[in-house]
Structures are given as C-alpha cells and as structure tokens.
Design a protein around this motif. Structure first.
Motif, PDB file in Angstrom:
ATOM      1  N   ASP A 123     105.469 -22.573  61.739  1.00  0.00           N
ATOM      2  CA  ASP A 123     106.052 -21.233  61.648  1.00  0.00           C
ATOM      3  C   ASP A 123     105.478 -20.457  60.466  1.00  0.00           C
ATOM      4  OD1 ASP A 123     107.644 -21.534  63.863  1.00  0.00           O
ATOM      5  OD2 ASP A 123     109.475 -21.970  62.758  1.00  0.00           O
ATOM      6  N   LEU A 126     101.875 -19.353  61.283  1.00  0.00           N
ATOM      7  CA  LEU A 126     101.792 -18.240  62.227  1.00  0.00           C
ATOM      8  C   LEU A 126     102.353 -16.955  61.642  1.00  0.00           C
ATOM      9  CD1 LEU A 126     102.836 -20.084  65.517  1.00  0.00           C
ATOM     10  CD2 LEU A 126     100.532 -19.471  64.778  1.00  0.00           C
ATOM     11  N   ASN A 127     103.231 -17.078  60.654  1.00  0.00           N
ATOM     12  CA  ASN A 127     103.825 -15.905  60.015  1.00  0.00           C
ATOM     13  C   ASN A 127     102.825 -15.143  59.141  1.00  0.00           C
ATOM     14  OD1 ASN A 127     106.263 -14.295  59.524  1.00  0.00           O
ATOM     15  ND2 ASN A 127     106.101 -15.022  57.412  1.00  0.00           N
ATOM     16  N   ASN A 129     100.227 -13.779  60.270  1.00  0.00           N
ATOM     17  CA  ASN A 129     100.309 -12.628  61.167  1.00  0.00           C
ATOM     18  C   ASN A 129      99.390 -11.462  60.790  1.00  0.00           C
ATOM     19  OD1 ASN A 129     101.420 -11.439  63.470  1.00  0.00           O
ATOM     20  ND2 ASN A 129     102.974 -10.338  62.299  1.00  0.00           N
ATOM     21  N   ARG A 190     106.340 -21.344  70.196  1.00  0.00           N
ATOM     22  CA  ARG A 190     105.259 -21.426  69.208  1.00  0.00           C
ATOM     23  C   ARG A 190     103.886 -21.514  69.883  1.00  0.00           C
ATOM     24  NH1 ARG A 190     109.839 -22.886  67.365  1.00  0.00           N
ATOM     25  NH2 ARG A 190     110.400 -22.817  65.155  1.00  0.00           N
ATOM     26  N   LYS A 193     102.900 -17.991  70.501  1.00  0.00           N
ATOM     27  CA  LYS A 193     102.499 -17.331  69.252  1.00  0.00           C
ATOM     28  C   LYS A 193     101.123 -17.806  68.796  1.00  0.00           C
ATOM     29  CE  LYS A 193     107.154 -16.420  67.461  1.00  0.00           C
ATOM     30  NZ  LYS A 193     108.128 -16.717  66.372  1.00  0.00           N
ATOM     31  N   GLU A 196      98.414 -15.925  70.532  1.00  0.00           N
ATOM     32  CA  GLU A 196      98.164 -14.616  69.919  1.00  0.00           C
ATOM     33  C   GLU A 196      97.334 -14.766  68.649  1.00  0.00           C
ATOM     34  OE1 GLU A 196      98.978 -11.640  71.245  1.00  0.00           O
ATOM     35  OE2 GLU A 196      99.588 -12.848  72.973  1.00  0.00           O
TER      36      GLU A 196
END
Length: 224
Positions: A123, A126-127, A129, A190, A193, A196
């Motif tokens: 997490d 991926l955060n 971003n 996840r 995500k 992406e």
C-alpha cells in the motif's frame, strides 16, 4: 565507515529543509536497502523510528511543494519496508520464490500473520502515486525506478502467498476462512492498483519486456 555511522549520516541529511538534499538521501537509503550489505537494512529495522517526514514541506522553490508531497510518501514506504523486515526477519523481496520458496511453504498461521505485513508495505509503495508528467527530474525518477523494481518483487511474493492461502482455504477453521477472505479481497484491489502503477512505468519509457502482464484475478472464491 560503519553501517551505523552511514545510517546516521543519511538520517541527518533528511533533517535538511531542502527537498533535493532530503530526496537524494532517501533514494540513497533505498538503494542501500536493496543493493547494499544486508546489515544496513538490519540496522534500520532495529531502530525505534526511522524517518519522521510526514510534515516535510520545502517552500523555498515552486518545485519544492510538489516534491515535498513525494518525499512524504516515499519516506513512509521506506519506513514500512524497514518495519516489514523487522516483523518478517527478512526482506520479502529477496526471499526464494517458487513451489519450495518461502511464501509457498508457509503454514496457515504464518500466512495470516505475514500477508497483512506485505499488504501494508505494498500500500505504501502504490501510494507514491506519481503521474508521468510529475517524474520531472532525475531524483524522483531514480526513486520511481527503485519502487518499480520493488513492486515486481513484492507482488511476486504477495501473489505466491495468496496462492498458498487459497490452496489451504478448505482446510481452515471458520475464523481463519474469514481472515483469508478479507486478505483475498484486498489482494484483488491491490492488483488493480498495481496495473495502474505499471501503466505509468510504461509511459515513462520502461521497456515493455520488463513489465509483466497482469491477468484478471479470479473472484470465484468470493461466491462460495
């Protein structure tokens, strides 16, 4: 220079108010965690606290506002990577994979303890971003590349743990089944995500041959 002294020097650099100095220090720490002697990440994991940059903001230049956001996110990921090492007692991105690897040979109790740790680290990764148009300088690009490589290794371990969990599902106790379903549902989210995140990697020029194709994960277990 000792590992402790090196860690202290880099930690002091993150106390700067200049985003360039702080970001370079974090990238160096990440590089050493991945490519350096394992004693470096062991030392970081032994510390009570690592980076406290959740309020970092460089107002001295326009670019500092944008880069400060990524510094805060990046430092959180490095904190989670260090904590995961402490909790798992190894760097999960470097453990043996395959049918006889670490994640495929864990028992149910171990999986239910370890997978949430991996999820939290994933997490935080991926955060980060970042959009392609935000990877505007060599420092943030270097950070993104390290995160990209970590994402592939981390997801590989994560995926193998999920496969092992599914193999064991029908032999679990009721409370373990509930925990497993929760972990599996989070895994589905996840995975999307990550897809992406990998699109961004492709858009900034990473070779398609280095980017895995993620197939749609089965949701059949949710219908049981």
């Amino acid at each position: 220079m000792s590992v402790e002294h090196l860690a202290n020097v880099l930690s002091e650099k993150t106390g700067s108010s200049n985003w360039v100095v702080v970001f370079k220090a974090l990238v160096t720490v990440h590089h050493l965690m991945v490519h350096g002697n394992e004693r470096f990440i062991q030392h970081l994991a032994s510390r009570n606290s690592l980076f406290t940059l959740h309020n970092f903001l460089d107002k001295s230049v326009i670019e500092g506002y944008t880069m400060s956001t990524f510094i805060r996110r990046y430092s959180r990921y490095l904190n989670e990577k260090s904590l995961a090492y402490r909790l798992i007692a190894s760097d999960i991105t470097k453990t043996k994979r395959g049918t006889d690897g670490m994640m495929r040979t864990m028992n149910t109790k171990e999986l239910l303890n370890i997978l949430p740790v991996i999820q939290t680290q994933f997490d935080a990764l991926l955060n980060f971003n970042a959009n392609p148009d935000e990877l505007t300088n060599g420092i943030i690009y270097a950070a993104f590349m390290l995160l990209f490589k970590d994402s592939l290794r981390l997801f590989a371990a994560y995926n193998e743990g999920i496969l092992n969990l599914l193999d064991k599902y029908f032999d679990m106790r009721k409370n373990q089944c509930k925990e497993s379903l929760d972990i599996y549902i989070k895994f589905l989210g996840r995975t999307s995500k990550l897809a992406e995140f990998l699109k961004v990697a492709e858009q900034v020029g990473i070779d398609q041959s280095d980017i895995p194709y993620l197939t749609q994960v089965s949701v059949s277990l949710l219908c049981i």
